[in-house]
Design a protein around this motif. Sequence first.
Motif, PDB file in Angstrom:
ATOM      1  N   PRO A  35       0.810  -1.229   0.000  1.00 42.55           N
ATOM      2  CA  PRO A  35       0.000   0.000   0.000  1.00 42.55           C
ATOM      3  C   PRO A  35       0.841   1.275   0.000  1.00 42.55           C
ATOM      4  CG  PRO A  35      -0.914  -1.592   1.529  1.00 42.55           C
ATOM      5  CD  PRO A  35       0.415  -2.130   1.106  1.00 42.55           C
ATOM      6  N   LEU A  36       1.976   1.255   0.711  1.00 38.57           N
ATOM      7  CA  LEU A  36       2.843   2.426   0.732  1.00 38.57           C
ATOM      8  C   LEU A  36       3.475   2.652  -0.641  1.00 38.57           C
ATOM      9  CD1 LEU A  36       2.624   1.443   3.776  1.00 38.57           C
ATOM     10  CD2 LEU A  36       4.845   2.558   4.109  1.00 38.57           C
ATOM     11  N   ASN A  37       3.931   1.573  -1.251  1.00 33.88           N
ATOM     12  CA  ASN A  37       4.559   1.693  -2.559  1.00 33.88           C
ATOM     13  C   ASN A  37       3.543   2.028  -3.648  1.00 33.88           C
ATOM     14  OD1 ASN A  37       7.494   0.938  -2.171  1.00 33.88           O
ATOM     15  ND2 ASN A  37       6.508  -0.813  -1.200  1.00 33.88           N
ATOM     16  N   ILE A  77      -6.914   9.072  -0.265  1.00 30.33           N
ATOM     17  CA  ILE A  77      -7.507   7.787   0.108  1.00 30.33           C
ATOM     18  C   ILE A  77      -6.447   6.687   0.086  1.00 30.33           C
ATOM     19  CG2 ILE A  77      -9.168   6.017  -0.603  1.00 30.33           C
ATOM     20  CD1 ILE A  77     -10.976   8.282  -1.583  1.00 30.33           C
ATOM     21  N   CYS A  78      -5.585   6.707  -0.931  1.00 28.80           N
ATOM     22  CA  CYS A  78      -4.491   5.723  -0.992  1.00 28.80           C
ATOM     23  C   CYS A  78      -3.575   5.851   0.219  1.00 28.80           C
ATOM     24  CB  CYS A  78      -3.687   5.908  -2.279  1.00 28.80           C
ATOM     25  SG  CYS A  78      -4.531   5.376  -3.779  1.00 28.80           S
ATOM     26  N   LEU A  79      -3.287   7.086   0.617  1.00 28.32           N
ATOM     27  CA  LEU A  79      -2.423   7.302   1.774  1.00 28.32           C
ATOM     28  C   LEU A  79      -3.103   6.837   3.056  1.00 28.32           C
ATOM     29  CD1 LEU A  79       0.306   8.461   2.636  1.00 28.32           C
ATOM     30  CD2 LEU A  79      -0.831  10.663   2.997  1.00 28.32           C
ATOM     31  N   PHE A  80      -4.415   7.019   3.127  1.00 29.04           N
ATOM     32  CA  PHE A  80      -5.175   6.550   4.294  1.00 29.04           C
ATOM     33  C   PHE A  80      -5.053   5.031   4.433  1.00 29.04           C
ATOM     34  CE2 PHE A  80      -9.176   4.835   6.002  1.00 29.04           C
ATOM     35  CZ  PHE A  80      -9.178   5.420   7.254  1.00 29.04           C
ATOM     36  N   PHE A  81      -5.177   4.305   3.326  1.00 25.89           N
ATOM     37  CA  PHE A  81      -5.050   2.853   3.390  1.00 25.89           C
ATOM     38  C   PHE A  81      -3.602   2.426   3.630  1.00 25.89           C
ATOM     39  CE2 PHE A  81      -9.243   2.909   1.244  1.00 25.89           C
ATOM     40  CZ  PHE A  81      -9.908   2.037   2.095  1.00 25.89           C
ATOM     41  N   ALA A  82      -2.638   3.249   3.211  1.00 26.24           N
ATOM     42  CA  ALA A  82      -1.242   2.975   3.545  1.00 26.24           C
ATOM     43  C   ALA A  82      -1.036   3.062   5.059  1.00 26.24           C
ATOM     44  CB  ALA A  82      -0.323   3.960   2.822  1.00 26.24           C
TER      45      ALA A  82
END
Length: 251
Positions: A35-37, A77-82
């Motif tokens: 998720p971070l990548n 949103i992507c950062l939230f899931f990261a």
Amino acid sequence: MLGPLDYVFWLVTALLQAAVVVCAIRVKAFLKYFPLNFYMLAASLFTAARYFAMHRYGFVSAQYFYIYYYSDVLLTICLFFALMALFSHVFREMGAKLYIRLGAITVLGLTAAVSYVLASRSQDWIMSKHGTQGKVVYFIAELSQNLYFVGAVLTYVLWGALKKLRETRTQLIQLVLGLGVYLSALAANYALAVLYASQYPKSVVWRIVPDLMGLWLPIAWGYTFLRVPESARLEPSRVVSGRPRPVAGTR
């Protein structure tokens, strides 16, 4: 209008974001922290897309306007899931992965609902300028801002859990710290803009903080992947309990 420094930030940020993914692949941490990548890869691509839209249609064009805000909410949103993925790593031994996923979806849904209510009650200039489409844009802008605040709070909660559980995995700790600084700075920047709505958004600080944080996060994560091995551990605090203290004058 954009100056040379803006273009430098644009280019360097995109390169650093892509470099994080390269560093993760090099040390075989791409899938472990997927998720971070994925966030860094998406951020690099969206940065390039924003530049393309600006270069072709102009900085004040409607095309750039929509691409910026839609990409911003997707990245947030992507950062939230990261961040939720980091929660999963911390609580991995407790088997709380499913609960964390359910909690993440619940928090995201509640934040979206609150953001919609706040946006529907506002008469922002975006609405009057862009009509119905502007209402959607204002909603996603509100959602992005609120997710930054929620993310900052959750990062502090995660840091407290790291301390409570006496987590020693250096790589994980530094990833959390890097994200915590990033979210805290952006949340504070938004908060100051709200408190000083007539002055702060016009200052150079309002623009420079996101640019600097855009450099900070890939530098922090890239350094962690490249320089901190997965096996690295911090020395846990020495806790002395149940041992009598030596009496003065004795050995």
